[in-house]
Design a protein around this motif. Structure first.
Motif, PDB file in Angstrom:
ATOM      1  N   GLU A   1      47.459  37.808  31.593  1.00  0.00           N
ATOM      2  CA  GLU A   1      46.499  38.198  32.148  1.00  0.00           C
ATOM      3  C   GLU A   1      44.909  38.632  31.785  1.00  0.00           C
ATOM      4  O   GLU A   1      44.974  40.140  30.832  1.00  0.00           O
ATOM      5  CB  GLU A   1      46.503  39.569  33.524  1.00  0.00           C
ATOM      6  CG  GLU A   1      45.400  39.235  35.099  1.00  0.00           C
ATOM      7  CD  GLU A   1      45.531  40.573  35.702  1.00  0.00           C
ATOM      8  OE1 GLU A   1      46.303  39.815  36.523  1.00  0.00           O
ATOM      9  OE2 GLU A   1      45.219  41.392  35.824  1.00  0.00           O
TER      10      GLU A   1
ATOM     11  N   SER B   1      50.283  41.055  32.711  1.00  0.00           N
ATOM     12  CA  SER B   1      50.091  40.749  34.061  1.00  0.00           C
ATOM     13  C   SER B   1      51.211  41.688  34.806  1.00  0.00           C
ATOM     14  O   SER B   1      52.176  41.603  34.184  1.00  0.00           O
ATOM     15  CB  SER B   1      50.073  39.431  34.184  1.00  0.00           C
ATOM     16  OG  SER B   1      50.242  38.842  35.782  1.00  0.00           O
TER      17      SER B   1
ATOM     18  N   VAL C   1      51.098  44.632  38.691  1.00  0.00           N
ATOM     19  CA  VAL C   1      49.853  45.524  39.776  1.00  0.00           C
ATOM     20  C   VAL C   1      49.990  46.696  38.619  1.00  0.00           C
ATOM     21  O   VAL C   1      50.576  47.170  38.301  1.00  0.00           O
ATOM     22  CB  VAL C   1      50.981  45.701  40.409  1.00  0.00           C
ATOM     23  CG1 VAL C   1      50.371  46.282  42.186  1.00  0.00           C
ATOM     24  CG2 VAL C   1      51.556  44.253  41.847  1.00  0.00           C
TER      25      VAL C   1
ATOM     26  N   GLN D   1      44.581  44.874  39.543  1.00  0.00           N
ATOM     27  CA  GLN D   1      45.019  44.075  40.232  1.00  0.00           C
ATOM     28  C   GLN D   1      45.202  44.036  41.858  1.00  0.00           C
ATOM     29  O   GLN D   1      45.953  46.499  41.333  1.00  0.00           O
ATOM     30  CB  GLN D   1      46.163  42.948  39.840  1.00  0.00           C
ATOM     31  CG  GLN D   1      46.281  42.295  41.020  1.00  0.00           C
ATOM     32  CD  GLN D   1      47.591  41.287  40.579  1.00  0.00           C
ATOM     33  OE1 GLN D   1      47.839  41.205  39.704  1.00  0.00           O
ATOM     34  NE2 GLN D   1      48.578  41.100  40.862  1.00  0.00           N
TER      35      GLN D   1
ATOM     36  N   GLN E   1      46.942  45.440  50.048  1.00  0.00           N
ATOM     37  CA  GLN E   1      45.672  43.868  50.135  1.00  0.00           C
ATOM     38  C   GLN E   1      45.217  43.517  51.485  1.00  0.00           C
ATOM     39  O   GLN E   1      45.840  43.588  52.245  1.00  0.00           O
ATOM     40  CB  GLN E   1      45.751  43.322  49.637  1.00  0.00           C
ATOM     41  CG  GLN E   1      46.671  43.046  49.901  1.00  0.00           C
ATOM     42  CD  GLN E   1      47.232  41.528  48.461  1.00  0.00           C
ATOM     43  OE1 GLN E   1      46.722  41.679  47.276  1.00  0.00           O
ATOM     44  NE2 GLN E   1      47.615  40.373  48.702  1.00  0.00           N
TER      45      GLN E   1
ATOM     46  N   PHE F   1      42.393  39.940  46.163  1.00  0.00           N
ATOM     47  CA  PHE F   1      43.015  40.746  45.361  1.00  0.00           C
ATOM     48  C   PHE F   1      42.812  41.485  44.387  1.00  0.00           C
ATOM     49  O   PHE F   1      43.534  42.046  43.361  1.00  0.00           O
ATOM     50  CB  PHE F   1      43.708  39.349  45.317  1.00  0.00           C
ATOM     51  CG  PHE F   1      45.157  38.849  46.335  1.00  0.00           C
ATOM     52  CD1 PHE F   1      45.820  38.617  46.138  1.00  0.00           C
ATOM     53  CD2 PHE F   1      44.259  36.747  46.327  1.00  0.00           C
ATOM     54  CE1 PHE F   1      46.539  38.359  47.106  1.00  0.00           C
ATOM     55  CE2 PHE F   1      44.782  36.729  47.479  1.00  0.00           C
ATOM     56  CZ  PHE F   1      45.878  36.700  47.318  1.00  0.00           C
ATOM     57  N   PHE F   2      41.503  41.508  44.332  1.00  0.00           N
ATOM     58  CA  PHE F   2      41.835  42.274  42.839  1.00  0.00           C
ATOM     59  C   PHE F   2      40.001  43.468  43.143  1.00  0.00           C
ATOM     60  O   PHE F   2      39.829  42.649  44.332  1.00  0.00           O
ATOM     61  CB  PHE F   2      40.550  41.405  41.777  1.00  0.00           C
ATOM     62  CG  PHE F   2      41.551  40.681  41.015  1.00  0.00           C
ATOM     63  CD1 PHE F   2      42.196  41.072  39.599  1.00  0.00           C
ATOM     64  CD2 PHE F   2      41.984  39.378  41.306  1.00  0.00           C
ATOM     65  CE1 PHE F   2      43.917  40.288  39.371  1.00  0.00           C
ATOM     66  CE2 PHE F   2      42.544  38.617  40.656  1.00  0.00           C
ATOM     67  CZ  PHE F   2      43.354  39.550  39.731  1.00  0.00           C
TER      68      PHE F   2
ATOM     69  N   TRP G   1      42.515  34.274  45.562  1.00  0.00           N
ATOM     70  CA  TRP G   1      42.662  34.379  44.112  1.00  0.00           C
ATOM     71  C   TRP G   1      43.894  32.495  43.994  1.00  0.00           C
ATOM     72  O   TRP G   1      44.832  32.382  44.942  1.00  0.00           O
ATOM     73  CB  TRP G   1      44.721  35.195  43.821  1.00  0.00           C
ATOM     74  CG  TRP G   1      45.506  35.641  42.545  1.00  0.00           C
ATOM     75  CD1 TRP G   1      44.775  34.727  41.538  1.00  0.00           C
ATOM     76  CD2 TRP G   1      46.497  36.665  42.323  1.00  0.00           C
ATOM     77  NE1 TRP G   1      45.803  35.209  40.465  1.00  0.00           N
ATOM     78  CE2 TRP G   1      46.683  36.587  41.187  1.00  0.00           C
ATOM     79  CE3 TRP G   1      47.295  36.934  43.270  1.00  0.00           C
ATOM     80  CZ2 TRP G   1      47.305  37.022  40.904  1.00  0.00           C
ATOM     81  CZ3 TRP G   1      47.602  37.623  42.227  1.00  0.00           C
ATOM     82  CH2 TRP G   1      48.180  36.965  41.334  1.00  0.00           C
TER      83      TRP G   1
END
Length: 115
Positions: free
Chosen positions: A19, A33, A35, A52, A58, A63-64, A79
């Protein structure tokens, strides 16, 4: 993709499971990448942190989590879908088509000899 202080910030997932955070097109952070991965970088005198969110907690389209100097910034971004799945489908279809065409050509140019 986010815009913060007139800078374009993108979070991109690579094909190899990394990521990346891009600041105006230049990589400022790269992590595996998963969580909870945290990316840290600086713009001017401000320190930023992008992480993330956990999928179970969420909100729709958020998402971030982005923090400036430890304080959360409220930005909502969907996303974006990547074309990785489409690329894999095209490769599989191309291999299947090539295999079928190869067998057809083989049978046309070198027919089976019957005894």
């Amino acid at each position: 993709m986010y815009y913060i202080d007139n800078h374009k910030i993108e979070v991109v997932n690579t094909f190899f499971g990394k990521e990346k955070v891009l600041l105006d097109g230049k990589t400022v952070s790269e992590q595996p990448s998963r969580v909870g991965t945290i990316h840290k970088f600086t713009i001017g005198k401000n320190d930023y942190r992008i992480a993330q969110r956990d999928y179970s907690s969420q909100k729709e389209g958020n998402f971030f989590e982005i923090r400036r100097n430890g304080m959360p910034i409220s930005l909502i971004n969907l996303w974006p879908r990547t074309s990785t799945q489409l690329l894999i489908l095209v490769i599989i279809m191309g291999l299947g088509f090539g295999f079928t065409l190869g067998i057809l050509c083989y049978n046309l140019f070198w027919p089976a000899m019957g005894f």
